[in-house]
Motif scaffolding. Structure first.
Motif, PDB file in Angstrom:
ATOM      1  N   SER A 257     -14.641  40.851  44.994  1.00 16.85           N
ATOM      2  CA  SER A 257     -13.586  40.321  45.869  1.00 16.85           C
ATOM      3  C   SER A 257     -14.002  39.027  46.553  1.00 16.85           C
ATOM      4  CB  SER A 257     -13.190  41.376  46.902  1.00 16.85           C
ATOM      5  OG  SER A 257     -12.573  42.480  46.283  1.00 16.85           O
ATOM      6  N   VAL A 258     -15.170  39.026  47.200  1.00 11.99           N
ATOM      7  CA  VAL A 258     -15.634  37.799  47.859  1.00 11.99           C
ATOM      8  C   VAL A 258     -15.969  36.748  46.812  1.00 11.99           C
ATOM      9  CG1 VAL A 258     -17.477  36.808  49.252  1.00 11.99           C
ATOM     10  CG2 VAL A 258     -16.426  38.972  49.934  1.00 11.99           C
ATOM     11  N   GLN A 259     -16.616  37.184  45.737  1.00 11.25           N
ATOM     12  CA  GLN A 259     -17.007  36.255  44.670  1.00 11.25           C
ATOM     13  C   GLN A 259     -15.803  35.524  44.089  1.00 11.25           C
ATOM     14  OE1 GLN A 259     -19.141  38.241  41.550  1.00 11.25           O
ATOM     15  NE2 GLN A 259     -19.203  36.465  40.209  1.00 11.25           N
ATOM     16  N   ASP A 260     -14.690  36.234  43.906  1.00 17.22           N
ATOM     17  CA  ASP A 260     -13.529  35.647  43.233  1.00 17.22           C
ATOM     18  C   ASP A 260     -12.478  35.080  44.182  1.00 17.22           C
ATOM     19  OD1 ASP A 260     -14.647  36.282  40.832  1.00 17.22           O
ATOM     20  OD2 ASP A 260     -13.383  38.017  40.432  1.00 17.22           O
ATOM     21  N   PHE A 261     -12.329  35.682  45.371  1.00 10.96           N
ATOM     22  CA  PHE A 261     -11.197  35.330  46.224  1.00 10.96           C
ATOM     23  C   PHE A 261     -11.556  34.420  47.402  1.00 10.96           C
ATOM     24  CE2 PHE A 261      -9.809  39.155  44.057  1.00 10.96           C
ATOM     25  CZ  PHE A 261      -8.491  38.869  43.746  1.00 10.96           C
ATOM     26  N   ALA A 262     -12.834  34.401  47.797  1.00 17.19           N
ATOM     27  CA  ALA A 262     -13.193  33.649  49.005  1.00 17.19           C
ATOM     28  C   ALA A 262     -12.951  32.151  48.845  1.00 17.19           C
ATOM     29  CB  ALA A 262     -14.649  33.923  49.371  1.00 17.19           C
ATOM     30  N   LEU A 263     -13.410  31.575  47.741  1.00 21.95           N
ATOM     31  CA  LEU A 263     -13.271  30.131  47.566  1.00 21.95           C
ATOM     32  C   LEU A 263     -11.809  29.689  47.463  1.00 21.95           C
ATOM     33  CD1 LEU A 263     -14.516  27.352  47.245  1.00 21.95           C
ATOM     34  CD2 LEU A 263     -14.843  27.825  44.805  1.00 21.95           C
TER      35      LEU A 263
ATOM     36  N   THR B 131      -6.647  31.498  41.753  1.00 21.65           N
ATOM     37  CA  THR B 131      -6.666  30.040  41.785  1.00 21.65           C
ATOM     38  C   THR B 131      -6.266  29.549  43.176  1.00 21.65           C
ATOM     39  OG1 THR B 131      -4.334  29.801  41.167  1.00 21.65           O
ATOM     40  CG2 THR B 131      -5.951  30.002  39.369  1.00 21.65           C
ATOM     41  N   PRO B 132      -6.675  28.323  43.551  1.00 22.91           N
ATOM     42  CA  PRO B 132      -6.245  27.764  44.835  1.00 22.91           C
ATOM     43  C   PRO B 132      -4.726  27.692  44.947  1.00 22.91           C
ATOM     44  CG  PRO B 132      -8.064  26.493  43.943  1.00 22.91           C
ATOM     45  CD  PRO B 132      -7.650  27.451  42.864  1.00 22.91           C
ATOM     46  N   GLU B 133      -4.055  27.442  43.826  1.00 25.85           N
ATOM     47  CA  GLU B 133      -2.597  27.358  43.878  1.00 25.85           C
ATOM     48  C   GLU B 133      -1.990  28.706  44.232  1.00 25.85           C
ATOM     49  OE1 GLU B 133       1.105  25.595  41.217  1.00 25.85           O
ATOM     50  OE2 GLU B 133      -0.873  25.886  40.307  1.00 25.85           O
ATOM     51  N   ASN B 134      -2.464  29.786  43.593  1.00 23.49           N
ATOM     52  CA  ASN B 134      -1.961  31.110  43.942  1.00 23.49           C
ATOM     53  C   ASN B 134      -2.308  31.475  45.380  1.00 23.49           C
ATOM     54  OD1 ASN B 134      -0.832  31.542  41.449  1.00 23.49           O
ATOM     55  ND2 ASN B 134      -2.603  32.643  40.636  1.00 23.49           N
ATOM     56  N   ALA B 135      -3.484  31.027  45.816  1.00 26.21           N
ATOM     57  CA  ALA B 135      -3.929  31.361  47.165  1.00 26.21           C
ATOM     58  C   ALA B 135      -3.044  30.741  48.238  1.00 26.21           C
ATOM     59  CB  ALA B 135      -5.381  30.924  47.362  1.00 26.21           C
TER      60      ALA B 135
ATOM     61  N   ALA C 151     -13.525  40.374  56.302  1.00 28.43           N
ATOM     62  CA  ALA C 151     -14.296  39.233  55.800  1.00 28.43           C
ATOM     63  C   ALA C 151     -13.393  38.051  55.483  1.00 28.43           C
ATOM     64  CB  ALA C 151     -15.081  39.654  54.561  1.00 28.43           C
ATOM     65  N   LEU C 152     -12.266  38.314  54.829  1.00 30.88           N
ATOM     66  CA  LEU C 152     -11.366  37.214  54.477  1.00 30.88           C
ATOM     67  C   LEU C 152     -10.625  36.680  55.701  1.00 30.88           C
ATOM     68  CD1 LEU C 152      -9.898  38.391  51.043  1.00 30.88           C
ATOM     69  CD2 LEU C 152     -11.849  36.881  51.501  1.00 30.88           C
TER      70      LEU C 152
END
Length: 704
Positions: free
Chosen positions: A106-112, A37-41, A69-70
């Motif tokens: 990883s990119v699918q779930d964490f990038a946004l 989630t954005p909050e966890n990020a 990538a990140l």
């Protein structure tokens, strides 16, 4: 009786024998996989002042360059150079719980979420309200409003910061095996040379001979050293080179109940045996199949066990801090794992500790592929470190990696299809395999039986036809095997799509159709069609190709598919077959790859190339031998892998897409293997149905 949560005191450096008597729970720990989630990020990105940032990478770095990538994504969103973002691999005490690094997501779930957190931090710094992480004050920005997604979509290329690559090529300490701690000792857990599915435990042993070795620190017997049905005995030494000597001196005599051989495995998954008993248990698609009509094709195909074969055998180092106060960790573990928090949960359960008193530090992984999702060597290191009151590193040997890890399950398939007026009208695919997500390496039989009511989606992955066929039936069963099976790159997608694309190719030949035109005629998904058209254009599919001659047979094949319903790939392969020896050489592979928005093109191309090499192994090389109730491979000499000389030129073409980013690391499995198998069929005129295809099989086909 000594409590498991307490360290042994007063062990010094003298050789000792340690015996625990406490038991451990029989119900396995269930992995927790929360969605990012954005909050966890907010906790992944920190501002360190003077324009410097730290990115705690929430995904395991195992060669896919997700950290690069990140890092590029964060830098683009923050508006700074990549070098201004320092990349760190986190521990469980650095960030909130995140899902495992699995499924090419990883990119699918964490990038946004990461981009949204960076946008929030950027705005907070601009307003002078934050110097560290930022608190989410407003609704996260959508992808369309994020600078990073727009910049990366237009640039399509991001140069990696030199620091990470320099650390790799200069041999800096990055992997779990590189861990060094003051006073560190070295451990090993000895186990019976049989599968952990069989009940095995140590019997008589020469404890005195082992302790007589000056390098021996301890012999450890504990119920905590049980993994599934295998109870081990631990040894701890002052140097890693002494472990072999102490193991030989200890001379453990193992007690083993039961046994098996390769015949038992083959019989348990024999698809025709299962079909003779009636319909299979699970039916992802169950259209009615008219009886009495002849089938245009009827193929039986069999695919064997295969190993992960990572370059780096797994390793972990553990140290206990009995004087830790104020909630600080009592136990610290350094490990190369795909799921930090699951490892922590397992350690907490078995060692009777609160999870917050355990810190697991991520290390770079030298090849994961789904095989580093359980807690194995980490628990061994923790138990041995607790026994001797000093840091202990446990580093599996190559033989242990083969024997004690889980494997890609074998599978047995029956595919039947009817072709009428240039189209496939009926398609029936039945197969038997062993468990993947419900891995027996972690799930006891009673629990697996309960879970099996739902059907193991990992076994079914890739079995659903990507083409428009009016009547389809797909059914399967998963059988528990005496060799433990589990996730392997792409799960069932590699074997299943190899079978599907082989059968589709036979249908095209039955109809006298061009294999590319045949697939396009059955394709209703525009992205899949675009992948086929792109790879055909790049490979010059319609150009005249070199013909076979007196010494060499030549062939070309095509295949493609959809991975997990979101990523697309199509491949063309050329092969040359020596008539005299039957030796097969893949001479070139082209692949069109569509995984949506690409953050780092070079990284995706490298992942796709690696995936295509796995496809090469699947068709021509890899088969894990089983004998005498165990995996028979102990070194890479016992397990055939594609060598550098086997790898042809690989031409990877990324399809431009405005779709959101999806998985990249496993997608090509749906295309590469089928293309190679179909090229072999084109060259020899023979459809090989047992894999891997070796020279002797080709020679036999050419001479009969």
């Amino acid at each position: 009786m000594m409590k498991r949560r307490h360290l042994l005191a007063g062990t010094g450096l003298a050789a000792i024998t340690v015996v625990f008597s406490a038991g451990c729970a029989l119900v396995p720990v269930i992995p927790k996989r929360p969605a990012p989630t954005p909050e966890n990020a907010q906790g992944w990105i920190r501002h360190d002042g003077a324009g410097r940032y730290t990115l705690w990478v929430p995904c395991t770095e195992m060669g896919q360059q997700i950290s690069t990538a990140l890092q590029a994504l964060a830098a683009a969103e923050l508006g700074v150079a990549p070098q201004a973002v320092q990349v760190r691999l986190p521990g469980t005490d650095d960030i909130a719980r995140v899902r495992a690094t699995v499924g090419s997501a990883s990119v699918q779930d964490f990038a946004l979420p990461l981009a949204q957190a960076c946008a929030t931090l950027r705005e907070a710094l601009a307003s002078g309200t934050s110097t560290g992480g930022a608190s989410l004050q407003a609704q996260p920005l959508p992808a369309s409003a994020l600078r990073s997604f727009q910049a990366l979509a237009s640039a399509r290329a991001v140069a990696p910061a030199p620091g990470q690559l320099q650390a790799l090529v200069t041999g800096q300490a990055l992997f779990a095996g590189d861990t060094r701690l003051p006073g560190m000792l070295y451990g090993r857990v000895l186990r019976a040379p049989v599968s952990a599915e069989l009940d095995s435990r140590p019997g008589a042993m020469d404890d005195a001979a082992a302790r007589a070795d000056p390098a021996c620190v301890a012999v450890v017997q504990s119920p905590l050293l049980q993994q599934m049905n295998s109870l081990g005995v631990g040894i701890v030494a002052r140097s890693p080179t002494a472990l072999d000597r102490i193991e030989a001196a200890l001379a453990v005599q193992w007690q083993v109940q039961g046994g098996f051989g390769p015949v038992e495995i083959a019989e348990r998954i024999d698809i025709d045996r299962h079909l003779a008993r009636g319909a299979l248990r699970h039916t992802p698609r169950s259209d009615a199949m008219p009886e009495g009509e002849a089938w245009s094709i009827d193929l039986r195909m069999d695919i064997p066990l295969a190993a992960h074969a990572p370059i780096e055998p797994r390793s972990a180092t553990a140290v206990w801090s009995p004087k830790a106060q104020n909630g600080d960790p009592v136990l610290r573990v350094w490990a190369g794992t795909q799921d930090l928090f699951y490892v922590r949960d397992v350690l907490a359960r078995h060692l009777a500790l609160d999870a917050e008193r355990i810190a697991v530090q991520a290390c770079r992984v030298g090849g994961g592929f789904g095989g580093r999702t359980l807690c194995t060597v980490e628990l061994e290191a923790a138990v041995l470190a607790q026994a001797v009151g000093a840091p202990v590193k446990v580093h599996w040997s190559r033989a242990q990696e083969f024997a004690q890890g889980f494997q890609r399950p074998p599978s047995s398939h029956r595919v039947r299809a009817r072709v009428h007026q240039g189209h496939v009208t009926h398609w029936w695919h039945a197969f038997a395999s062993s468990h993947i997500l419900f891995t027996p390496a972690a799930m006891p039989p009673w629990m697996q039986t309960l879970a099996d009511f739902a059907g193991d989606s990992g076994v079914a992955r890739g079995s659903q036809l990507a083409y428009a066929v009016p009547q389809q039936r797909t059914e399967f069963t998963a059988q528990r095997l005496p060799v433990h099976t589990g996730p392997w790159r792409g799960l069932g997608a590699g074997p299943n799509t190899l079978v599907v694309e082989s059968a589709m190719d036979e249908c095209a030949r039955q109809a006298g159709a061009d294999p590319l035109a045949w697939r396009l005629a059955h394709t209703t998904d525009p992205r899949l069609a675009a992948a086929f058209e792109r790879v055909a254009r790049e490979a010059r599919w319609h150009d005249k190709r070199p013909a076979s001659d007196a010494t060499t047979l030549r062939g070309r094949g095509i295949a493609g598919g959809i991975y997990k319903g979101v990523s697309y790939a199509a491949a063309v392969a050329d092969v040359a077959v020596d008539r005299a020896s039957g030796q097969v050489r893949v001479t070139a592979v082209w692949c069109a790859h569509d995984c949506g928005l690409v953050l780092q093109p070079d990284g995706v191309r490298a992942q796709t190339e690696g995936n295509l090499v796995w496809c090469l192994g699947l068709v021509l090389h890899e088969e894990l031998p089983v004998a005498a109730s165990r995996v028979a491979a102990a070194t890479f000499a016992d397990y055939a892998l594609p060598r550098m000389g086997d790898v042809p030129p690989l031409h990877v073409h990324l399809v431009e897409s405005g779709a959101p980013p999806t998985g990249a690391g496993e997608t090509a499995m749906v295309a590469g293997a089928g293309a190679i198998a179909n090229a072999l069929r084109d060259a020899t005129g023979h459809r090989f149905t047992r894999f891997p295809v070796r020279s002797e099989h080709v020679l036999q086909a050419l001479t009969t």
